[in-house]
Design an enzyme around this catalytic site. Structure first.
Site, PDB file in Angstrom:
ATOM      1  N   ASP A  55      34.635  39.719  46.320  1.00  0.00           N
ATOM      2  CA  ASP A  55      35.448  40.744  45.643  1.00  0.00           C
ATOM      3  C   ASP A  55      34.661  41.906  45.062  1.00  0.00           C
ATOM      4  OD1 ASP A  55      34.263  39.176  43.712  1.00  0.00           O
ATOM      5  OD2 ASP A  55      35.975  39.215  42.363  1.00  0.00           O
ATOM      6  N   GLU A  56      33.379  42.012  45.338  1.00  0.00           N
ATOM      7  CA  GLU A  56      32.646  43.171  44.833  1.00  0.00           C
ATOM      8  C   GLU A  56      31.466  43.502  45.731  1.00  0.00           C
ATOM      9  OE1 GLU A  56      30.389  42.866  41.161  1.00  0.00           O
ATOM     10  OE2 GLU A  56      30.543  40.682  41.219  1.00  0.00           O
ATOM     11  N   ASP A  71      34.765  46.822  42.547  1.00  0.00           N
ATOM     12  CA  ASP A  71      35.072  45.487  42.024  1.00  0.00           C
ATOM     13  C   ASP A  71      36.586  45.296  42.069  1.00  0.00           C
ATOM     14  OD1 ASP A  71      34.910  43.036  40.849  1.00  0.00           O
ATOM     15  OD2 ASP A  71      34.154  43.724  38.919  1.00  0.00           O
TER      16      ASP A  71
END
EC number: 2.7.7.7
Length: 361
Positions: A108-109, A14
């Protein structure tokens, strides 16, 4: 540890305050300052907040006016999604050096299954450390990692030492960890459900574990079985590199409130054509039309209608949202945000079953 506990080597990566961190990286004058990506002092919604802003209580999805009230020195920055996407692709290429089993959840993860990784490395912890360093070397951005035996535990672990941290939950630690975990920190248990559970005396994983499957199903519907399993550490969901998309949508927050039905319809036509472009790019069709409305007082409602034939073009689903907006109670207040989407898609499929392995971490 339960005999049903599927043991794999799962990493959840993350990025730390991703959008805001990219802006601070590219604009040195923003470093160390509270930054909100998206919105403005008077309109819109915060898409992301820097850690400096979070100290004041600023969060993503928060109305900008509330964010500014909490932090008057907050700097609002327009999002640059093309840049975020480019950075995300660099990060994804690093993941693929280790495994093809990469399931992005957003820009983003992502989850990574490194049980059988390309480099033959025995330790998921060392892989996570390497990945975090390579991401920083390539992007000058930090990320946090969670490592464990399944997706639920890996994602939970990645939040523990944020930002720029890492947490391993070993197989033999899983049950004890979950039993002491605050119910509000369970992934998949939202704020409303947390309050409901607390009223029932469920404050942590052990409290949840004491409830029967029948009790949980009766009180929480289909989610009951999920809660029953995760409090026992059971999560057999595979890391799916071809993650099934369950909806496609587009929305817009307006500079002024929409007060006229004709104006609402004009904006829905604009959204409708944009939605068609997104659908056609990936040959996606759907049967359920969804409308999202956020009023000037920030109250939010959704409405949907399902039909039997597939929809993909503006002229096919426009009559349906036109019908939905005939509801006078829906259109009787100033509107600040409109969203339009399709779900019940032709891309949906049944999830694969998990498997059981015994491994060292």
């Amino acid at each position: 540890m339960s005999d049903n506990l599927a043991i794999r080597k799962i990493i959840h990566i993350d990025m730390d305050a991703f959008y805001a961190s990219v802006e601070q990286r590219d604009h040195p004058e923003l470093r160390g300052k509270p930054v909100a990506v998206g919105g403005s002092r008077s309109r819109g919604v915060v898409a992301a907040a820097s850690y400096e802003a979070r100290k004041y209580g600023v969060r993503s999805a928060m109305p900008s006016v509330i964010a500014y009230r909490k932090c008057p020195q907050l700097t609002f920055v327009k999002p640059r999604f093309d840049v975020y996407k480019e950075v995300s692709q660099v990060i994804r290429s690093i993941f693929l050096n280790y495994t093809d089993l990469v399931e992005p959840l957003s820009l983003d993860e992502a989850y990574l299954d490194v049980t059988n990784n390309k480099l033959g490395l025995p330790s998921a912890t060392l892989i996570a450390q390497e990945i975090r360093q390579k991401i920083f070397d390539a992007t000058q951005l930090t990320c946090s990692a969670g490592i464990s035996i399944n997706k639920f535990l890996a994602k939970t672990a990645s939040d523990i030492n944020k930002p720029n941290g890492m947490k391993l939950i070993k197989p033999e630690e899983a049950v004890a960890f979950i039993e002491t975990l605050n119910i509000k920190d369970f992934f998949g248990v939202g704020k409303v459900t947390t309050e409901k559970m607390k009223r029932m005396g469920i404050h942590n994983g052990l409290d949840l574990k004491r409830k029967s499957l029948g009790f949980l199903t009766k009180n929480f519907g289909k989610s009951g079985a999920y809660y029953f399993n995760i409090c026992r550490g059971i999560d057999n969901r595979p890391v799916n590199p071809n993650r099934i998309r369950k909806s496609v949508s587009i929305e817009n927050t307006y500079d002024h409130d929409l007060t006229d039905i004709a104006e609402v319809h004009t904006e829905l036509h604009v959204l409708s054509h944009e939605l068609e472009k997104r659908l056609s790019t990936n040959s996606i069709l759907g049967k359920t039309v969804n409308i999202k409305i956020k009023y000037a007082d920030f109250e939010q409602v959704t409405r949907s209608k399902t039909i039997q034939q597939w929809l993909g073009k503006h002229e096919e689903y426009a009559p349906i949202w036109l019908e939905i907006t005939k509801d006078k109670d829906l259109m009787n207040r100033p509107i600040r945000l409109l969203g339009l989407g399709l779900s019940n898609l032709n891309t949906e499929d049944k999830e694969d079953k998990g498997w059981q392995l015994t491994l060292e971490f």
